[in-house]
Design an enzyme around this catalytic site. Sequence first.
Site: not given
Ligand code: FAD
Length: 513
Positions: A17, A20, A83
């Site tokens: 959650g 993405a 932006k």
């Molecule tokens: P996460 O935010 O890590 O979410 C993972 C989810 O999975 C969480 O809800 C967690 O609780 C759940 N989960 C994991 N394991 C389990 C489990 N075992 N059981 C239950 N739930 C679980 N993107 C941009 O577009 N612009 C930017 O400027 C930008 N800057 C960034 C800078 C940095 C340094 C980094 C690292 C990333 C950046 N990003 C940027 C990327 C952006 O942060 C991510 O693409 C975006 O937040 C999506 O993250 P996510 O949802 O894939 O993962």
Amino acid sequence: MQPENDSDIAKIVIVGGGTAGWMAAAAFSRYFDNGRRTITLVESEQIGTVGVGEATIPPIANFNKMLDISESDFLRATNGTFKLGIEFVNWGQQGDRYFHPFGSYGQDLHGIAFHQLYLREKALAESGAIAGREAVGDIAGYSMSSMAARHKKFARVKPGSKSLAAQIGYAYHFDAGLYAKFLRKLAEKQGTIRREGRISAVHRDGETGDVTSVELDNGEKIDGELFIDCSGFRGLLIEGALETGYDNWSHWLPVDRAIALPCANPETLDPYTRSTAHGAGWQWRIPLQHRTGNGHVYCSNHMEADEAETILRANIEGEPLAEARHLRFTTGMRSKAWNHNVVALGLASGFIEPLESTSIHLVQNGIARLFALFPDKKISPVERDEYNRGMHELYEDVRDFVILHYKATQRDDTEFWRYVRDMDVPDTLAKKMELWRLHGRVFRENAELFTMPSWIAVMLGQNIWPEKYDPMADTLDDVKVAGALKQMREAYNNTALQMPSQTDFLKQSNSWA
Ligand code: FAD
């Protein structure tokens, strides 16, 4: 809740959650629920989200539109700002500055690309052939977004308006955590079922190897037919269960660490991201309504964490508002974003450093592609392969464009910069750079994400001038072209000056309906 026929997927499970996961939930519950499917999202507050990611590129507006989200509601909910592009500092050489704008450059004349006319005017001036003619200046003077950014202005005009302001291209800066919360409300309203809990096991069918369910710490099982893995860097299903493999690109993009440190805002909000190169990486500065996001992305082979944090602290422009947050990553992507019945989105599918703010776009694009190739219960390998081909192509396009920023440096002050300047680059990028070097030509292949103005901005901004301009430019009278260029320059500047500051624009927009 019955599917229309037995071959339809009835249960979609989204694991994670973060941004993405909730983007996927909002989109799928809007278009793929229809009372025929259940969409369940599992997340763990205990594990939390990555907690960074604030800058985007223009197509994000289409995602919001697709969900009927009004721009004003969105900006209010996420403390968002506009932006207009990215200012790059110290990238070509130390002391250099250039702007990568959204939107176009100038106007083509008689079918000849604007930038070729600009290059010819520059070449004529350098050869001394047009002594006394007003200099064309830098190419930023011919972009509406660059000029608005230069004056820290912003305006949004009605579609179809004849004003030059209509040429502004823009995206947003926003708090990605607040965006996820905002989308969660929407997704739940649309029928998404949210389950809180830590997934401790993933079950697979003994025969097909497909994932059949995820199991929470408390023993509860959530079964599904299609799983969307949004579990972040850990890739719980795509890697943890399916061991899909990862294409590691860190030999081209060696930065592998980031430190995030938000600080208080200055008085005026710049309508652009700033990226400042340091000794072994670069620093972002992203102004939101309530704070400025800062971070230092660096290469651990060339810099220790303590030094990287000291550099970051020395270069932020306000009081720190939180503890510094250290993150690790490996640039690259899953060998297959879709494997068996698991589609990985977001960090679970791969990561390219945030230099061009592309990660959230890659989520958006993955969702759109899955819409276009939504499978039956029995997944066709052809549809899955097509998804993987398209995602690979997109990631590679982004990768090449980001590599260009490093390869096109003239810096030689540290080992890091000497390495990236001298490294071999992918053939696809080498070809693009050679086409540019010869006659300043840029060709956009297939549905490449970054268009001609983006390549031009980075090449010229980092002092890569073509050997010659396109001879087609010689078919136009140079005096007339010089006059047209002057007019464009003045018109962009005057239009920008008439716009409100972004700070004032946001104040007004807070009272929008
Ligand atoms: P996460 O935010 O890590 O979410 C993972 C989810 O999975 C969480 O809800 C967690 O609780 C759940 N989960 C994991 N394991 C389990 C489990 N075992 N059981 C239950 N739930 C679980 N993107 C941009 O577009 N612009 C930017 O400027 C930008 N800057 C960034 C800078 C940095 C340094 C980094 C690292 C990333 C950046 N990003 C940027 C990327 C952006 O942060 C991510 O693409 C975006 O937040 C999506 O993250 P996510 O949802 O894939 O993962």
